[in-house]
Design an enzyme around this catalytic site. Structure first.
Site, PDB file in Angstrom:
ATOM      1  N   SER A  57      33.430  39.339 -61.201  1.00 42.09           N
ATOM      2  CA  SER A  57      34.219  38.275 -60.577  1.00 42.09           C
ATOM      3  C   SER A  57      33.373  37.102 -60.110  1.00 42.09           C
ATOM      4  O   SER A  57      32.226  37.268 -59.668  1.00 42.09           O
ATOM      5  CB  SER A  57      34.944  38.875 -59.366  1.00 42.09           C
ATOM      6  OG  SER A  57      35.429  37.863 -58.520  1.00 42.09           O
ATOM      7  N   GLU A 101      33.742  35.790 -57.420  1.00 46.80           N
ATOM      8  CA  GLU A 101      33.462  36.027 -55.992  1.00 46.80           C
ATOM      9  C   GLU A 101      32.004  36.417 -55.788  1.00 46.80           C
ATOM     10  O   GLU A 101      31.480  36.309 -54.689  1.00 46.80           O
ATOM     11  CB  GLU A 101      34.376  37.136 -55.449  1.00 46.80           C
ATOM     12  CG  GLU A 101      35.664  36.641 -54.811  1.00 46.80           C
ATOM     13  CD  GLU A 101      35.459  35.935 -53.483  1.00 46.80           C
ATOM     14  OE1 GLU A 101      35.999  34.816 -53.348  1.00 46.80           O
ATOM     15  OE2 GLU A 101      34.765  36.458 -52.589  1.00 46.80           O
ATOM     16  N   TYR A 130      34.268  42.546 -50.725  1.00 43.97           N
ATOM     17  CA  TYR A 130      34.716  42.626 -52.125  1.00 43.97           C
ATOM     18  C   TYR A 130      33.633  42.089 -53.059  1.00 43.97           C
ATOM     19  O   TYR A 130      33.284  42.720 -54.059  1.00 43.97           O
ATOM     20  CB  TYR A 130      36.017  41.825 -52.288  1.00 43.97           C
ATOM     21  CG  TYR A 130      36.431  41.610 -53.730  1.00 43.97           C
ATOM     22  CD1 TYR A 130      37.133  42.585 -54.426  1.00 43.97           C
ATOM     23  CD2 TYR A 130      36.136  40.411 -54.396  1.00 43.97           C
ATOM     24  CE1 TYR A 130      37.520  42.382 -55.758  1.00 43.97           C
ATOM     25  CE2 TYR A 130      36.516  40.205 -55.714  1.00 43.97           C
ATOM     26  CZ  TYR A 130      37.208  41.189 -56.389  1.00 43.97           C
ATOM     27  OH  TYR A 130      37.587  40.981 -57.699  1.00 43.97           O
TER      28      TYR A 130
END
Ligand code: NAP
Ligand code: F7E
Length: 329
Positions: free
Chosen positions: A127, A129, A151
């Site tokens: 991801s 992120e 996360y």
């Protein structure tokens, strides 16, 4: 007939990927939590040809059983606790599912297939992120990772574990570093769907306003249907590798609001949007913009749905759903 095993089959990407693989003639197996999963019906009605297997990413033996039952040529690991805001409240379980779950998935392939582990092509859902406090703009495969949420940290663990299994055991394990991708199937907790649902309801007089958090964040938003095609393309390559998948455009949440409200004929949306610190995050990812040159040149991948079309697709879908719910259609 090639066989594929997908974890996260009940999620947004799981459904789109299952549809894509079925259309290509695959036999598709979906790995799903619990015998009483409320999303089972959704999967069964959307992709009735998918064969469902139950288990949990935290349970290695259930992954081994799924491999035994499906004998896959391709393994797509899409399962995760994927809501960033939730990951601060539940960091431990996020690290177990989103992080160590990847290790379990890789290890299950290694234990199941032994010296033939490279014959099961593996996809890991990494991801953007992971870029968090961005160290470079735009972000590519070479950009230093600096995750800003539990996360993101868990995804970094899974990302490097995937690379490690490729380098240590010669596994055909690829990692797609996907930037935000949305659709009418996006969970209503994510900002795009939260807005499209609220805009539909406001325009039908079912809701007065919407309450959001930080409106200044910028994201590189694409369409999930386009992004699952990139996952499949990665596993068709002779060599496994890592690829950034993005539109290479960034937009503020305000732009999403502009387009969504304009689509239902509301130009002056500011009085309808409230802000509440409840929806702010302890640390924010301010600016995401991907550089997917490698995927475009090596995989021949290109996104087809642009940002305005994505917004109108989501609002139209929510309008239809809300009308159906209140008996207007
Ligand atoms: P999603 O809609 O939240 O789906 C997540 C899936 O993971 C659901 O099917 C969920 O099942 C499953 N899951 C959760 N905990 C599990 C567990 N313990 N064992 C087995 N399965 C479990 O996510 P998505 O948007 O489709 O994203 C797919 C993957 O890509 C995720 O790994 C996500 O982190 C990653 N990703 C997404 C984006 C994006 O913008 N969408 C961007 C980059 C990466 P339940 O229905 O049982 O909860
Ligand atoms: O937040 C801001 C929020 O929750 C986007 C996941 O798929 O993409 C997703 O993670 C932005 C953030 O997605 C609200 O602060 C403002 O800056 O839609 P989101 P995300 O955190 O970017 C990545 C790539 C993944 O991998 C994840 O799995 O919007 N924001 N107000 C809000 N966000 C939410 N959810 N709700 C609000 O009210």
């Amino acid at each position: 007939m090639p066989r594929a095993l997908i974890t996260g089959i009940t999620g947004q990407d799981g459904l789109y990927l299952a549809e894509l693989l079925l259309s290509k003639g695959y036999e598709v197996y979906g790995f799903m939590r619990g015998q009483n999963n409320p999303k089972r019906e959704l999967v069964e009605s959307t992709v009735p040809d998918v064969k469902l297997l139950t288990g949990d990413l935290t349970d290695l033996s259930s992954l081994m059983r799924a491999l035994e039952a499906s004998q896959p040529d391709e393994f797509y690991n899409l399962g995760a606790i994927s809501f960033v805001a939730y990951s601060w409240e539940n960091a431990h379980v996020t690290s177990e599912v989103t992080g160590q779950g990847v290790l379990n998935a890789l290890e299950s392939v290694r234990l199941f297939a032994g010296k033939d582990a490279h014959t099961i092509r593996f996809y890991q859902a990494s991801s953007s992120e992971m870029f968090g406090k961005v160290q470079q703009v735009p972000q590519s495969e070479e950009t230093l990772l600096w995750p800003r949420s539990p996360y993101g940290v868990a995804k970094v663990f899974g990302h490097y574990m995937t690379i490690n299994y490729r380098e240590s055991y010669g596994m055909h394990a690829s990692s797609g570093i996907l930037f935000n991708h949305e659709s009418p199937r996006r969970g209503p907790e994510f900002v795009t769907r939260k807005i499209s649902q609220a805009v539909a309801r406001i325009s039908l007089g079912l809701q007065d306003s919407i309450t959001l958090g930080n409106l200044d964040a910028r994201r590189d938003w694409g369409f999930a249907g386009d992004y699952v095609e990139a996952m499949w393309l990665m596993l068709q390559q002779d060599e496994a590798d890592d690829y950034v998948i993005s539109t290479n455009e960034t937009h503020e949440i305000r732009e999403y609001l502009d387009l969504a409200f304009a689509h239902v004929g509301i130009e002056d949306w500011e009085p309808l949007v409230k802000q509440d610190p409840r929806f702010m995050r302890p640390a924010e990812v301010d600016l995401l913009i991907g550089d997917s040159t490698k995927a475009r040149t090596t995989l021949g991948w290109n996104p087809k749905v642009d940002f305005p079309s994505l917004v109108t697709m989501m609002v139209d879908s929510d309008l239809a759903e809300q009308k159906r719910l209140v008996g207007l259609s």
